[in-house]
Design a protein around this motif. Structure first.
Motif, PDB file in Angstrom:
ATOM      1  N   ILE A 491       0.840  -1.202   0.000  1.00 23.42           N
ATOM      2  CA  ILE A 491       0.000   0.000   0.000  1.00 23.42           C
ATOM      3  C   ILE A 491       0.877   1.254   0.000  1.00 23.42           C
ATOM      4  N   GLY A 492       1.990   1.211   0.764  1.00 21.58           N
ATOM      5  CA  GLY A 492       2.913   2.336   0.757  1.00 21.58           C
ATOM      6  C   GLY A 492       3.471   2.603  -0.632  1.00 21.58           C
ATOM      7  N   VAL A 493       3.792   1.534  -1.352  1.00 18.67           N
ATOM      8  CA  VAL A 493       4.274   1.687  -2.732  1.00 18.67           C
ATOM      9  C   VAL A 493       3.161   2.227  -3.631  1.00 18.67           C
ATOM     10  N   SER A 494       1.922   1.791  -3.382  1.00 24.00           N
ATOM     11  CA  SER A 494       0.807   2.255  -4.214  1.00 24.00           C
ATOM     12  C   SER A 494       0.575   3.763  -4.074  1.00 24.00           C
ATOM     13  N   LEU A 495       0.970   4.336  -2.941  1.00 23.89           N
ATOM     14  CA  LEU A 495       0.872   5.794  -2.795  1.00 23.89           C
ATOM     15  C   LEU A 495       1.702   6.505  -3.846  1.00 23.89           C
ATOM     16  N   THR A 496       2.813   5.892  -4.234  1.00 28.05           N
ATOM     17  CA  THR A 496       3.641   6.456  -5.297  1.00 28.05           C
ATOM     18  C   THR A 496       2.960   6.284  -6.652  1.00 28.05           C
ATOM     19  N   VAL A 497       2.422   5.097  -6.890  1.00 27.75           N
ATOM     20  CA  VAL A 497       1.785   4.798  -8.175  1.00 27.75           C
ATOM     21  C   VAL A 497       0.578   5.708  -8.409  1.00 27.75           C
ATOM     22  N   PHE A 498      -0.184   5.953  -7.350  1.00 29.99           N
ATOM     23  CA  PHE A 498      -1.400   6.760  -7.474  1.00 29.99           C
ATOM     24  C   PHE A 498      -1.221   8.141  -6.837  1.00 29.99           C
ATOM     25  N   ALA A 499       0.001   8.652  -6.845  1.00 26.26           N
ATOM     26  CA  ALA A 499       0.276   9.938  -6.211  1.00 26.26           C
ATOM     27  C   ALA A 499      -0.512  11.072  -6.858  1.00 26.26           C
ATOM     28  N   GLY A 500      -0.676  11.027  -8.178  1.00 25.56           N
ATOM     29  CA  GLY A 500      -1.410  12.093  -8.867  1.00 25.56           C
ATOM     30  C   GLY A 500      -2.837  12.218  -8.385  1.00 25.56           C
ATOM     31  N   PRO A 501      -3.644  11.155  -8.463  1.00 30.06           N
ATOM     32  CA  PRO A 501      -5.025  11.251  -7.962  1.00 30.06           C
ATOM     33  C   PRO A 501      -5.109  11.580  -6.474  1.00 30.06           C
ATOM     34  N   LEU A 502      -4.170  11.034  -5.686  1.00 32.86           N
ATOM     35  CA  LEU A 502      -4.201  11.316  -4.249  1.00 32.86           C
ATOM     36  C   LEU A 502      -3.886  12.778  -3.958  1.00 32.86           C
ATOM     37  N   LEU A 503      -2.935  13.345  -4.706  1.00 32.82           N
ATOM     38  CA  LEU A 503      -2.647  14.776  -4.541  1.00 32.82           C
ATOM     39  C   LEU A 503      -3.827  15.628  -4.992  1.00 32.82           C
ATOM     40  N   ASP A 504      -4.531  15.180  -6.030  1.00 34.94           N
ATOM     41  CA  ASP A 504      -5.716  15.917  -6.472  1.00 34.94           C
ATOM     42  C   ASP A 504      -6.780  15.937  -5.375  1.00 34.94           C
ATOM     43  N   ILE A 505      -6.994  14.777  -4.739  1.00 35.61           N
ATOM     44  CA  ILE A 505      -7.963  14.724  -3.636  1.00 35.61           C
ATOM     45  C   ILE A 505      -7.496  15.605  -2.481  1.00 35.61           C
ATOM     46  N   SER A 506      -6.192  15.586  -2.208  1.00 37.02           N
ATOM     47  CA  SER A 506      -5.645  16.416  -1.130  1.00 37.02           C
ATOM     48  C   SER A 506      -5.865  17.895  -1.431  1.00 37.02           C
ATOM     49  N   HIS A 507      -5.702  18.294  -2.689  1.00 36.75           N
ATOM     50  CA  HIS A 507      -5.934  19.695  -3.052  1.00 36.75           C
ATOM     51  C   HIS A 507      -7.412  20.051  -2.923  1.00 36.75           C
ATOM     52  N   ARG A 508      -8.284  19.133  -3.315  1.00 33.97           N
ATOM     53  CA  ARG A 508      -9.715  19.404  -3.156  1.00 33.97           C
ATOM     54  C   ARG A 508     -10.090  19.483  -1.673  1.00 33.97           C
TER      55      ARG A 508
END
Length: 529
Positions: A491-508
């Motif tokens: 899951i920690g590695v997946s944060l890197t793979v899906f960093a773009g969508p996760l950062l988008d959610i963080s910005h929202r």
């Protein structure tokens, strides 16, 4: 708000509470307890994911408990930040519970009394979720107190002298924090006449600036103790390392972030003027530097990681203090990253103790050769914590550094420099663990011959064989403990793979936090007085 999402909002609290009651009744049936606990935490995770989907799609969801409208009744509020925290905490709580159950099955209930552990663990889960969902200061306080009660039981499981001593210390510090929180609540109520966060946000604008800053300062002390922000962090390295590995992992990874969440909520909703941003920046810088310098001085991996935990809280405070969308988005992303990575590292330390019989760097060596899988499980989250690209730690730190550079103030640039220094020293610390515990030969360790004996190695030679017979688990890592750890690493590695969508959610999420009117209207329906 849809009917479906409204019905889901109380479930992250109700499911673990009901499961705790059932598992307590089934104290003599450990298999049934385990099944119910697993089912409850899986269900909680599923509900949290659904709430995140609805919150990101539809905006803030609110449930008025008992049909009493705010601000009279109790409001449970789910925005993007709360939903993100619910999802990450549910992943961690489920993974650590599976690790703990695997350890309990392997060791027997004498070492980890399941009849006590599982109901208390579920109560802890409920307390965490109450804090994330609370729409008023009183129920935020209730969430913290449920955490405190459950935490004391979990810290002292086994009733050894060190654990009881650490548990008493933890409870005393937590009680001081709770008392300060109560004082802050009293001041806030006296100034605004309400404890509902949305209504308080409206009325706080009419409070004189000096009074408002004083109330914020008191609440910051209460939340800062719980979040382990310097100089309120000295309790943490002495409290966590004595507990069993699963307890240490969930405490270190998750519980301090509940305090960070409370700081974010208070700073953005109640006190958005930035009156104490300078204080927060200085606290963030000192938390980073003092924490990582403390880590450098440690020889026990648990204590070392406890100090790195303190230091990386500084990154989150840095993002909050910038009071910008970029800073808050970086802080939100970094909170999620750090919960997962720090929890994983503490679980790996539990496996190191299994494999080598100790967590002291003076006794460890040759682990890379003895267990290549363990070496990989440590290396990936360690590099992630150190911020090596392309891992999520690097992405989160870059987001915070960019936000600091955009701010352009002197304090912001000092924090940028402190962040870089802390990151480099974190790399030094994890490299030190790698070279001493994994890379060097065990014969080169100053106390390598004592590793198999365990922490209490003040013995004479005649006792060595007896203690080795008692520690039959040395060199064995049960699959039931390995699988949850591998799952968290993935899951920690997946944060890197899906960093773009996760950062988008963080910005929202950050955008929602900075636009208070959305939260206030969702809770009060446009009537903020």
């Amino acid at each position: 708000m849809t009917l479906t999402s409204a019905a889901l909002i109380p479930l992250p609290v109700l499911i673990p509470l009901l499961a705790a009651a059932v598992t307590l009744i089934l104290g003599r049936r450990p298999r049934a307890q385990r099944f119910i606990t697993v089912f409850a935490l899986v269900a909680t995770l599923a509900v949290a994911v659904a709430l995140l989907y609805f919150a990101d799609r539809d905006g803030i969801d609110v449930m008025q408990v008992g049909g009493w409208e705010a601000p009279i009744g109790i409001s449970l509020v789910v925005d993007r930040l709360a939903a993100l925290m619910l999802v990450v905490s549910a992943i961690v709580l489920l993974s650590v519970m599976l690790f703990a159950v695997g350890q309990g099955i392997h060791d027997g209930d004498e070492q980890q009394p399941v009849s006590i552990f599982l109901p208390t663990y579920l109560a802890l889960t409920a307390g965490v979720n109450i804090a994330f969902l609370a729409g008023d200061l009183f129920n935020l306080f209730v969430g913290f107190e449920v955490l405190l009660a459950a935490s004391f039981v979990l810290l002292t499981i086994g009733a050894s002298a060190d654990r009881v001593r650490a548990g008493v210390s933890y409870v005393m510090v937590s009680m001081v924090s709770s008392m300060v929180f109560l004082v802050g609540m009293g001041f806030a109520y006296a100034a605004t006449g309400t404890l509902n966060l949305a209504q308080m946000a409206v009325r706080m604008d009419d409070v004189p600036p000096g009074t408002r800053a004083a109330i914020f300062g008191v609440l910051l002390v209460a939340f800062g103790i719980k979040a382990a922000v310097f100089p309120l962090s000295s309790w943490l390295p002495d409290s966590y390392p004595t507990a069993p590995a699963p307890v240490t992992a969930v405490f270190a990874g998750l519980l301090t972030k509940v305090g960070v969440y409370a700081i974010i909520r208070a700073h953005t909703l109640l006190f958005p003027g930035g009156e104490l941003d300078g204080v927060l920046m200085v606290a963030g810088l000192l938390t980073m530097v003092v924490g990582i310098l403390g880590a450098i001085a440690q020889n026990d991996i648990k204590r070392l990681l406890s100090f790195t935990l303190v230091s990386h809280i500084g990154y989150m405070v840095f993002g909050i203090a910038l009071s910008s969308e970029a800073g808050l988005a970086g802080a939100v992303f970094y909170v999620g990253h750090h919960i997962l990575v720090q929890t994983t590292l503490f679980l790996v330390v539990g496996l190191i103790e299994r494999q080598a019989g100790s967590a002291s760097l003076r006794r460890l060596g040759g682990l890379a050769l003895a267990s290549p899988l363990l070496a990989v499980l440590f290396l990936i989250p360690a590099l992630n914590l150190g911020g090596i690209p392309p891992f999520s730690g690097f992405i989160g730190k870059v987001a915070l550094l960019q936000a600091g550079a955009e701010s352009g103030s002197v304090l912001a640039w000092l924090l940028v420099g402190g962040s870089v220094l802390t990151s480099l020293l974190t790399l030094y610390v994890v490299a030190r663990i790698w070279t001493k515990a994994f890379w060097r030969a065990r014969a080169d360790a100053p106390e390598g011959e004592l590793a198999d004996i365990g922490p209490s190695a003040l013995i004479d030679e005649s006792e060595t064989d007896i203690l080795l017979e008692e520690r039959e688990d040395v060199g064995k890592m049960p699959p039931a403990m390995l699988v949850p750890t591998i799952w968290l690493v993935a899951i920690g590695v997946s944060l890197t793979v899906f960093a773009g969508p996760l950062l988008d959610i963080s910005h929202r999420a950050a955008e929602n936090l900075l636009d208070r009117s959305v939260y206030i209207e969702a809770v009060l329906g446009g009537d903020g007085q």
